[in-house]
Design a protein around this motif. Structure first.
Motif, PDB file in Angstrom:
ATOM      1  N   GLY A  68       0.829  -1.217   0.000  1.00 15.12           N
ATOM      2  CA  GLY A  68       0.000   0.000   0.000  1.00 15.12           C
ATOM      3  C   GLY A  68       0.856   1.258   0.000  1.00 15.12           C
ATOM      4  N   GLY A  70       1.461   3.393  -2.346  1.00 14.36           N
ATOM      5  CA  GLY A  70       0.686   4.494  -2.950  1.00 14.36           C
ATOM      6  C   GLY A  70       1.513   5.690  -3.340  1.00 14.36           C
ATOM      7  N   LEU A  71       1.135   6.827  -2.811  1.00 12.45           N
ATOM      8  CA  LEU A  71       1.795   8.091  -3.167  1.00 12.45           C
ATOM      9  C   LEU A  71       3.003   8.372  -2.289  1.00 12.45           C
ATOM     10  CD1 LEU A  71      -1.488  10.198  -3.408  1.00 12.45           C
ATOM     11  CD2 LEU A  71      -0.194   9.226  -5.294  1.00 12.45           C
ATOM     12  N   LEU A  72       3.321   7.456  -1.382  1.00 15.03           N
ATOM     13  CA  LEU A  72       4.466   7.575  -0.460  1.00 15.03           C
ATOM     14  C   LEU A  72       4.275   8.705   0.550  1.00 15.03           C
ATOM     15  CD1 LEU A  72       7.444   7.240  -3.000  1.00 15.03           C
ATOM     16  CD2 LEU A  72       6.421   5.441  -1.605  1.00 15.03           C
ATOM     17  N   LEU A  73       3.052   9.135   0.736  1.00 10.81           N
ATOM     18  CA  LEU A  73       2.816  10.273   1.627  1.00 10.81           C
ATOM     19  C   LEU A  73       3.134   9.896   3.074  1.00 10.81           C
ATOM     20  CD1 LEU A  73      -0.643  11.394   0.210  1.00 10.81           C
ATOM     21  CD2 LEU A  73       1.587  12.454  -0.215  1.00 10.81           C
ATOM     22  N   ASP A  74       2.816   8.662   3.437  1.00 12.71           N
ATOM     23  CA  ASP A  74       2.968   8.240   4.834  1.00 12.71           C
ATOM     24  C   ASP A  74       4.139   7.277   5.020  1.00 12.71           C
ATOM     25  OD1 ASP A  74       1.869   6.179   3.431  1.00 12.71           O
ATOM     26  OD2 ASP A  74      -0.094   6.255   4.390  1.00 12.71           O
ATOM     27  N   ASP A  91       2.144  -1.835  -4.656  1.00  8.76           N
ATOM     28  CA  ASP A  91       0.824  -1.200  -4.778  1.00  8.76           C
ATOM     29  C   ASP A  91       0.277  -1.569  -6.149  1.00  8.76           C
ATOM     30  OD1 ASP A  91      -0.425   1.494  -3.087  1.00  8.76           O
ATOM     31  OD2 ASP A  91      -1.327   0.976  -5.017  1.00  8.76           O
ATOM     32  N   VAL A  92      -1.030  -1.455  -6.307  1.00  8.27           N
ATOM     33  CA  VAL A  92      -1.616  -1.721  -7.632  1.00  8.27           C
ATOM     34  C   VAL A  92      -1.179  -0.626  -8.607  1.00  8.27           C
ATOM     35  CG1 VAL A  92      -3.748  -2.150  -8.910  1.00  8.27           C
ATOM     36  CG2 VAL A  92      -3.645  -2.717  -6.519  1.00  8.27           C
ATOM     37  N   LEU A 113       1.319  -4.685  -7.958  1.00  8.94           N
ATOM     38  CA  LEU A 113       0.702  -5.954  -7.567  1.00  8.94           C
ATOM     39  C   LEU A 113      -0.554  -5.701  -6.747  1.00  8.94           C
ATOM     40  CD1 LEU A 113       1.198  -9.135  -7.217  1.00  8.94           C
ATOM     41  CD2 LEU A 113       2.156  -8.529  -4.987  1.00  8.94           C
ATOM     42  N   ASP A 114      -1.573  -6.502  -7.023  1.00 13.81           N
ATOM     43  CA  ASP A 114      -2.770  -6.512  -6.176  1.00 13.81           C
ATOM     44  C   ASP A 114      -2.509  -7.540  -5.077  1.00 13.81           C
ATOM     45  OD1 ASP A 114      -5.175  -7.098  -4.998  1.00 13.81           O
ATOM     46  OD2 ASP A 114      -6.111  -7.885  -6.814  1.00 13.81           O
ATOM     47  N   VAL A 115      -2.368  -7.081  -3.840  1.00 17.83           N
ATOM     48  CA  VAL A 115      -1.959  -7.994  -2.759  1.00 17.83           C
ATOM     49  C   VAL A 115      -3.050  -8.990  -2.371  1.00 17.83           C
ATOM     50  CG1 VAL A 115      -0.259  -6.428  -1.740  1.00 17.83           C
ATOM     51  CG2 VAL A 115      -2.603  -6.392  -0.892  1.00 17.83           C
ATOM     52  N   ASN A 151      -2.002   1.761   5.819  1.00 19.61           N
ATOM     53  CA  ASN A 151      -3.287   2.415   5.564  1.00 19.61           C
ATOM     54  C   ASN A 151      -3.985   1.844   4.334  1.00 19.61           C
ATOM     55  OD1 ASN A 151      -3.198   4.315   7.790  1.00 19.61           O
ATOM     56  ND2 ASN A 151      -1.486   5.247   6.715  1.00 19.61           N
ATOM     57  N   LEU A 152      -3.981   0.523   4.275  1.00 13.58           N
ATOM     58  CA  LEU A 152      -4.441  -0.201   3.104  1.00 13.58           C
ATOM     59  C   LEU A 152      -5.641  -1.095   3.415  1.00 13.58           C
ATOM     60  CD1 LEU A 152      -3.808  -1.698   0.306  1.00 13.58           C
ATOM     61  CD2 LEU A 152      -2.227  -3.100   1.612  1.00 13.58           C
TER      62      LEU A 152
HETATM   63  C1  LIG Z   1      -5.231   5.161   1.505  1.00 14.73           C
HETATM   64  S1  LIG Z   1      -3.967   4.705   0.378  1.00 14.73           S
HETATM   65  C2  LIG Z   1      -2.637   4.443   1.481  1.00 14.73           C
HETATM   66  C3  LIG Z   1      -1.796   5.629   1.552  1.00 14.73           C
HETATM   67  C4  LIG Z   1      -0.460   5.430   0.840  1.00 14.73           C
HETATM   68  N1  LIG Z   1       0.432   4.719   1.728  1.00 14.73           N
HETATM   69  C5  LIG Z   1       0.040   6.782   0.441  1.00 14.73           C
HETATM   70  O1  LIG Z   1       0.954   7.337   1.072  1.00 14.73           O
HETATM   71  O2  LIG Z   1      -0.475   7.286  -0.557  1.00 14.73           O
HETATM   72  C6  LIG Z   1      -4.345   3.056  -0.032  1.00 14.73           C
HETATM   73  C7  LIG Z   1      -3.392   2.495  -1.074  1.00 14.73           C
HETATM   74  O3  LIG Z   1      -3.683   1.128  -1.195  1.00 14.73           O
HETATM   75  C8  LIG Z   1      -3.581   0.772  -2.558  1.00 14.73           C
HETATM   76  N2  LIG Z   1      -4.348  -0.458  -2.742  1.00 14.73           N
HETATM   77  C9  LIG Z   1      -5.689  -0.628  -2.653  1.00 14.73           C
HETATM   78  N3  LIG Z   1      -6.009  -1.903  -2.893  1.00 14.73           N
HETATM   79  C10 LIG Z   1      -4.825  -2.559  -3.110  1.00 14.73           C
HETATM   80  C11 LIG Z   1      -4.499  -3.913  -3.415  1.00 14.73           C
HETATM   81  N4  LIG Z   1      -5.435  -4.843  -3.549  1.00 14.73           N
HETATM   82  N5  LIG Z   1      -3.199  -4.246  -3.556  1.00 14.73           N
HETATM   83  C12 LIG Z   1      -2.220  -3.298  -3.434  1.00 14.73           C
HETATM   84  N6  LIG Z   1      -2.475  -2.009  -3.161  1.00 14.73           N
HETATM   85  C13 LIG Z   1      -3.767  -1.644  -3.021  1.00 14.73           C
HETATM   86  C14 LIG Z   1      -4.125   1.972  -3.301  1.00 14.73           C
HETATM   87  O4  LIG Z   1      -3.691   1.976  -4.642  1.00 14.73           O
HETATM   88  C15 LIG Z   1      -3.572   3.114  -2.458  1.00 14.73           C
HETATM   89  O5  LIG Z   1      -2.321   3.524  -2.945  1.00 14.73           O
END
Ligand SMILES: C[S@@+](CC[C@H](N)C(=O)[O-])C[C@H]1O[C@@H](n2cnc3c(N)ncnc32)[C@H](O)[C@@H]1O
Length: 261
Positions: A68, A70-74, A91-92, A113-115, A151-152
């Protein structure tokens, strides 16, 4: 709007991730972050601090696996890249700016990858057979010394449920909800199967309330998933301050860090 559209066109993203809406969602999170930066800041700082604190559980620092990303914000990417030999960001979707940020570190990789394995198996599903096999990727990979899920968890079922709703009109909401809960539990089991310290950052609850603080909607993930609600590291993420979803409606998540040694 134009920036969002350009990212949508330019992003290097798999066709199913586009089709299911992961790219659209990732761009939407980026836009919301830009609007809500100040409100999100404490959550992002708490998340990064909790991830770094959990590294105390590590004896070795070969490969860090982050689900998860994502945008690497956290994610404290610089610190992880400094401490580990390798960092895998899973991340997907990885937006172009994330790929650019990653290129600054020779030991960091984006893995699309979809986890949950949903994307790999979605075409085999029927209304009678919705079960997914438990995820196994990375479990037998040598050298994984730390695993984080960031946060995933609560996001995992959302887009797959939308797809199932569109594809199988006969499925009722109760079935979809039970299915979603199972998907989240599978993720927790997956984390537990790693022979390495893990840090799970996850919503304990999500609350929508009106301007007077009256609760309009609440999802209690702690109870639903039997998460330990005694974790000391908990904080509030003001994900949608007033005005973001409606003039007098706000939403927050209560997030906790669960560290397993
Ligand atoms: C709320 S964001 C988490 C914040 C992220 N760490 C950030 O800093 O942007 C949730 C993240 O989970 C990813 N995500 C959702 N379903 C997923 C899956 N099945 N496999 C991998 N990543 C997934 C989304 O693409 C998103 O980047």
């Amino acid at each position: 709007m134009l920036t969002e559209w350009l990212t949508y066109i330019a992003a290097d993203c798999t066709p199913p991730a586009r089709k299911l809406g992961y790219l659209r969602e990732s761009i939407a999170i980026r836009s919301r972050y830009r609007r809500c930066k100040t409100a999100w800041q404490p959550h992002l700082e708490n998340s990064r601090a909790a991830l770094l604190a959990s590294l105390q559980a590590c004896d070795n620092f070969r490969t860090a696996l982050v689900f998860g990303s994502g945008l690497l914000l956290d994610i404290p990417l610089g610190e992880l890249a400094r401490r580990f030999e390798n960092v895998y960001l899973v991340d997907v979707v990885h937006l172009p700016e994330v790929r650019r940020a990653v290129r600054r570190h020779a030991n960091v990789r984006c893995i699309d990858l979809d986890v949950t394995g949903f994307i790999d198996h979605m075409d085999e599903l029927t209304p009678e057979r919705l079960d997914l096999p438990p995820p196994e990727r990375f479990l037998d990979e040598p050298g994984i010394d730390w695993v984080a899920s960031v946060n995933l968890l609560s996001q995992l079922p959302l887009l797959p449920q939308d797809w199932l709703r569109r594809r199988f009109h006969e499925l009722d909401e109760a079935t979809l909800e039970t299915w979603g809960t199972k998907l989240m539990r599978q993720h927790l089991d997956y984390l537990a199967a790693f022979a390495a310290p893990t840090c799970l950052l996850a919503d304990m609850e999500q609350v929508v309330h009106d301007g007077d603080g009256k609760i309009i909607e609440r999802i209690d993930f702690a109870s639903l998933l039997a998460l330990d609600d005694t974790a000391q590291e908990q904080w509030r993420w003001d994900i949608a301050p007033a005005g973001e979803i409606a003039p007098a409606t706000s939403s927050f998540h209560r997030v906790a860090a669960h560290i397993r040694y």
